[in-house]
Each structure stands twice: as C-alpha cells, then as structure tokens.
Design an enzyme around this catalytic site. Sequence first.
Site, PDB file in Angstrom:
ATOM      1  CG  HIS A  82      -1.774   1.274   1.240  1.00  0.00           C
ATOM      2  ND1 HIS A  82      -2.953   1.361   0.533  1.00  0.00           N
ATOM      3  CD2 HIS A  82      -1.598   2.482   1.823  1.00  0.00           C
ATOM      4  CE1 HIS A  82      -3.480   2.562   0.702  1.00  0.00           C
ATOM      5  NE2 HIS A  82      -2.677   3.251   1.478  1.00  0.00           N
ATOM      6  CG  ASP A 161     -12.471   1.600   4.899  1.00  0.00           C
ATOM      7  OD1 ASP A 161     -11.970   2.268   5.817  1.00  0.00           O
ATOM      8  OD2 ASP A 161     -12.261   1.831   3.699  1.00  0.00           O
ATOM      9  NE  ARG A 168     -11.757   8.504   9.225  1.00  0.00           N
ATOM     10  CZ  ARG A 168     -10.764   7.909   8.549  1.00  0.00           C
ATOM     11  NH1 ARG A 168     -10.946   6.690   8.047  1.00  0.00           N
ATOM     12  NH2 ARG A 168      -9.621   8.510   8.369  1.00  0.00           N
ATOM     13  CB  SER A 183      -9.208   3.433   6.766  1.00  0.00           C
ATOM     14  OG  SER A 183      -9.653   3.427   5.432  1.00  0.00           O
ATOM     15  CE  LYS A 187      -9.246   0.602   2.528  1.00  0.00           C
ATOM     16  NZ  LYS A 187      -9.574   1.892   1.898  1.00  0.00           N
TER      17      LYS A 187
END
Lengths: 436, 436
Positions: A82, A161, A168, A183, A187
Amino acid sequence: MNILPLIERKKQGSELSADELSWLCTEFVARRVPDYQMAAWLMAVRWRGMTAAETLALTQAMVASGATLDWSDLARPVVDKHSTGGVGDKTSIVLVPLLAAAGLAFVKMSGRGLGHTGGTLDKLEAIPGFRVDLDLAELRAQVERIGCALVGQSPALVPADGALYALRDVTATVDALPLIASSIMSKKLAGGAETIVLDVKYGSGAFMPTVEAARELARAMVEIGEGAGRRTRAVLSPMDQPLGETVGNALEVREAIDTLHGRGPADLWTLTLELGTHLLLLSEQAPDVEQARARLTELRDSGAAAAKLAELVEAQGGDPRVVDDPDRLPRVSHIRMLEHEGPEQWVAAVDAHAVAEVTLELGAGRRVKTDPVDPAVGVRLRAKTADQVARGEPLAEIHARTEGTAAQAAERLRQAFRFTTEPAELAAGEKEVIGG
Amino acid sequence: MNILPLIERKKQGSELSADELSWLCTEFVARRVPDYQMAAWLMAVRWRGMTAAETLALTQAMVASGATLDWSDLARPVVDKHSTGGVGDKTSIVLVPLLAAAGLAFVKMSGRGLGHTGGTLDKLEAIPGFRVDLDLAELRAQVERIGCALVGQSPALVPADGALYALRDVTATVDALPLIASSIMSKKLAGGAETIVLDVKYGSGAFMPTVEAARELARAMVEIGEGAGRRTRAVLSPMDQPLGETVGNALEVREAIDTLHGRGPADLWTLTLELGTHLLLLSEQAPDVEQARARLTELRDSGAAAAKLAELVEAQGGDPRVVDDPDRLPRVSHIRMLEHEGPEQWVAAVDAHAVAEVTLELGAGRRVKTDPVDPAVGVRLRAKTADQVARGEPLAEIHARTEGTAAQAAERLRQAFRFTTEPAELAAGEKEVIGG
C-alpha cells in the site's frame, strides 16, 4: 451494550476494550448506532487518539464486517503493498507484474482518484477495454492462473470502512491517525496477503506533510499488521516533487510500461526496486538485498515482467498490445511545450501539489466523485529538481484537449517550478524502515 | 456557508466568528445541518472550548431562534435568578414571592427533575391544582397584576436550546462548559430580566464537583450576561449536604412555606436572604447590604411574602389555603423514623447524592422522562452535618407509600450518614461573588 458510555470514556481519554470496539463497529454497520453518536465518537477519537491495542481491535472488527480472501490453497506466497499516495505515483503498475514474474502472488486492490490524489484504477482504465471490477470468483481464477491482479476494492470486503469513511468525510475526522491506519490496514488484512509492505510518503507532494506524522502512521500500521500475524514493513520516503515524469492517466501507464522495458525514469525504478526487494525479503523469497535486486532487475531486463503485465491486461479485458506499443493508449492532439524563460539556472523544486492541480484542471482527475476523467490529458515533466536548464529549454509538456486549456495550464504550471542560480541538490533523504 | 470548515476550524482550536455561529445555530434549528455534523462540532467544542466572544455569540444566536419577552413597559424592575441545582433546593419558591413583595417583578421559569436533580415544577405541582404551563399572554397578565410567576420554560423561547440539548444528551457533550453556560443564559436573556443573579453550587451535592469548575462556569455566564447588557452577578456556594431538611416535592413546598413564615431551616433562609440581597442591590432597589437584608426580613416577618405566595398559587390555579395550612399538601400514611444506632457521635457528613438516590427510589423523581412523580414521598433530615446525635435519636423521617419501600429506603439512607467521635464543624466556605 450502549454507545453513550463508549463516547464518554473515549472523551475522557480511556481505553476501550476489544469487545467494546467490536460491538461498536458491528452495530454501526448494522445501522443500530445512529450517525450522530458515531460522529461524536469519531471526533473524540480524533481528540484522544487510540492505543495500539484499540487500533488493532477496531481494524479486526472492520475486517470481520465483510468477506475476507483466503489464499492458503495457493502455491505462491501472497504479498500486498500500500502506498499512502503521491502525485504521479504509478508504482503499482510496475511492481505488481514484476513480483508476479518473480513467482509471488500479488493481488492489488486500489481506489479511484479524488482531488489531488490520482487513482490507480483511473490510470488502468486508460488502457482500452481494461476492467477493474472483477468479482471475487473472477479474481480468484485470475490469480490462480497468472499470479496477479490490479482491481478495484471489492465492496464485499470491509463494508465497515466505506460506512465509516463516508461519515468521517463529512465530520472533519478523516485526519484521525488511528482511523487512517485502521482504514488502510483493514483492507490489507481482508485481502489475505501474508506479507505487506507499506510505502509511506511525506513532504509537500504527499498525504503526510512531515516525517514525524508519516512515522507515526507507519508505526500504527505496522503494529496492526504484526498484531494480526502478518509480516509487515513500512518504508518512509520523502516526496516533494512528482514521482517519475508524468502526471495523468495514460501518460502514467505509458511511463509504467517504459519502466518495465528499462527506459523509465530512475526514481520510479528505484522505488519499485526498493519495495520489491522488501517484499522478496520479507516473504523469504530472496536470501539478501543484493540477490533480491539482481533477480528483479533480471526479470525486467529479460522482458518477463513486461510480459506479465501484458498477461494481466489481457486477463482483465484490456488490449495487451499497449505493452509493446504504448502509442495505442489514448493521446491528445495538442501538446504544448513549456519552456524555461530565464537565464541558465537549476530547478530548485517542482511543487507536486501545483502540478496535480494543473492536471486536475486539464481534466485528468475529479473534483467531485461524479466527475468524468479524461484518460489522455496530463503533464510530462522534462525538468525536475536539480536539473540544469538553459533559456528556451523544455520544462514540461502539457497534454491538453484544446489550445486554450493548454495555454491556461502552461501559465499555472510555470508557477510550480522554482529556480536557483546555484547548483541544486536532490535531498537524498535516508530511507527509514519500520517493522519487519 | 458550510458546516464542514466550521467543524474543521473548531477541531483545530480556532475561533469562529459571530456570523458563523449564528449561521450554524439557525441552520441546525431549521434542520438544514444534519445531526451527525452538529455532533462532531459539539465534541470539538467539548475538546477545544469556546472563547467568551464565541460563547456570547452562540448564546445570542440561540436567543434569536425563538420569541423573547419584553418587560420594558412594566413599572417594576424585572429580576431573574438561576441556580445550577442541588439536592433539596427549593429556594425559588421562597425567593420569588419575597422579591415580588419587595416590589420587583420576578418571572421564574423552571424545569422538571430528572435523575438526581429535583425540579421546581414537580415541587410546585404538589400543590393541588397548581398550573405551571401558562401561555405567554397569561404569563404577562399575571406578572402585570401580581408581579411574579413560577412557570415552566415556554417552548416558544429558545427552541435552539431544546434541539441542542437533545443532541448533547445522546453524544456525551452535556459537560461542555461553554454549552452549559449558553444553555442557561440563553433562557435568562430570552426571559427579558434586566438583572440576573446566578447561584452556582459546587461540591458533592452539586452539579459542579469543584470550586474551580463552578468558578469557570460562573465567569462564563457572567460574561454572557454582561456582554448582552444585563446586570449579572454569580454567587458561588459549597453544597455537600442537601439544602434545608427536606427532599421530596410536597415536603419541599412545605419547607418553603415554613421559611416564609419564619420557621424554616436556617441554611435555606440564609441562602434566600443572600440571593435576595444581591437582587435588590444589583437592581438598585436597596442602598446597601444592611438595608436590603432588613427589608427582606421585614417582608417575611410581616407575612407580606407568604401572602404573595398565596396570591401566586391562586393566580396559577392552585389552592392558596396551603400557605396557611400546609397539611393540605399531599401526605403519605407511612412515616418511618431512621434512628441513630451507634454511641453519641457527631454527624460528619450527609451525602446529598445518596439522599437524592433514596428519594428517587421512593418515587419522588424520575429515572426517565416519562416516569410519573409521587408528590408526597420523600425524606426529612432530622440531623445534618455537625449535629450531635445520641443512640436512638432520629436521623431522618422517611415518607413512603408502603412499609416495604420505607424499610428498604431506611437501610440505604443510613449509608448517607457519616459520623465522627470528635465535634464536627460545618465548612463555612467564604462565598465568592463574580461579576456585577
């Protein structure tokens, strides 16, 4: 259980238990906890933060809100990556086929772009026919067959999420660090990879402005990954100018392809090699850094990685010929050259945020979720930080739909460059590695 | 305007402008700002607080959300008082007729009890026939005629307060000090009095646990009052045991009547005299403390104040004969005496919270808003802090509906008393006056 005492205790700075966070997440997703109470709790979290144990518990509760992928029957080690994002970051498109060519399984789920953030999905969709919305059965079949996929986040995974993020987004609580970490990591955990490498950028072109903030986020994510039994490592790197030379969907795909062919910009290949090396080492597929780097370089030079990208493109409905003939990607008719006007100077900085803004104006991104995205437009930087430029030499190419938008973009893009009369140096910035 | 930047800036600790707060309040009341965004903003306020200017602006916006009372055509000076509440506080029932007898106009709007807090309205409704729900026209006519009223908060005044409070109640943001101050003061400002005295209690029997918290709240309220052009003064006083001897609706009305007849407990008369003196001085109806006190004492001793209460009770549909014959108030059939069991000792403390809990159990109050209230039940303390008690001497009377509930209450009430073998002293506690 009742949410009111949970808001009260978080407000006081107390730690909530794993059971309490699990209950909260479940009830929120089931819409039995009203948004206004969750909003108050989110702001209390923004205020008081969460402990590592709380962040892990919330993340695991989020994972439990939906389906999870299980790759344990796959012969290959499964890795994931990520990036916290940056302008011009097309690393996934290089890294995924490269690692798959090395025999790993790499299932990369990505998002769409919004505002200054480009989205990997939008870039991929610049390839004619490319589908990012595989269902879970298609995804599994493809990964079993070719070892990789570049797809959209499956709505079946971590529905919590999406629900939390939507709230949010409208309550000014997006910037709560443990919520950012949970978050992202929820994932990754649901995606089922055993090995996770996190590319955390900081600086003017990044999501995290300072190294301290990036380090805090990296630690929180590594703690979640390790707490959930995944091999997890984060790499912190500065980002003050765009990554590579291009910003814009088809332009970035082309640059990723060029990089797999050994003719891409150095910084993109360097980052790809670094992240790939961490993935090989962490998943115990290479004995040391030198051998990992040599193997990845050889997979690039042999054409194996580019061939894997062509396989991936074809598997997902795209035209695989773009890999050998990138001119098949969408192109504009107007390319305007932005030239240096001053005397011979050095580029002191290229403001990534400003470049992103120009690209957005050209139509490459979205201001609101429903905006259409133009695959062909964008910017190609011809000079970057520390480059020397003489009067009349190119600074950037502007790929626009009309002369008018190109001219407008040129004026704004010029402001993104800062010059100096002394030779400028590229801040090397020792890479910092956390975890693993 | 949009609420998101207002949440963001409050989260960062910035000051919002009067225009922004006015917009926020208006849009929230009109239900154009969703509860979840308001909830996030409220928690940000609980976190970052509000400046005096912000608190004043929010209060004035709340006042502007509804009707306001204008007494400028009244010949008498109009005064008002608010107490932050305490167990056994029946001061309004003594103070309002006393000041009206002194020629002032006193329009006291009160609330109902919930949990440990007794409500003046519930107490008044122990008087057979007494109506607290006058409409604004009835209220004006009565005040013009007799100079006083003891009524419920008019729903036409400050609708923003009800809406905000309902959301605070379910989002753990009730304890945000500027929001407490603005809630109280918005109703005082809308009530139209020129002179406002605030009775702020602190200690184990009070809403504010510490003198510091009480002082902060008092300052915030005085700043609002003065900022809005009202003569405002706050008196801080300690409250560790119940005020007076009785807790329970009819019992408290009876004690208030007794006090107007000069035979009530000393602490209740002392507080009444003190608040009344501040009201006379601040509204320039007495030249100094001595003359103010003398005048109020004379109005009590002459029977003028008790006669004014009878007038008020009659005007609001109640049986005015209760003032001369309090036995007409509802009474229970079971009075159980709680006796001291140990050797001769001194009472070191009477836990006001515990007494309130016992009274609630007997049925005098509400746990939830829809609970019915029993007017007759309650507790009468026969010994208070610093009193000497011998074995078998009475500590308290329990006024209950059944022997069973009385016995149960007795056991719990005993726990409210703490004893010492040394003579105990009543903490005198210098009164602190803020503002005016």
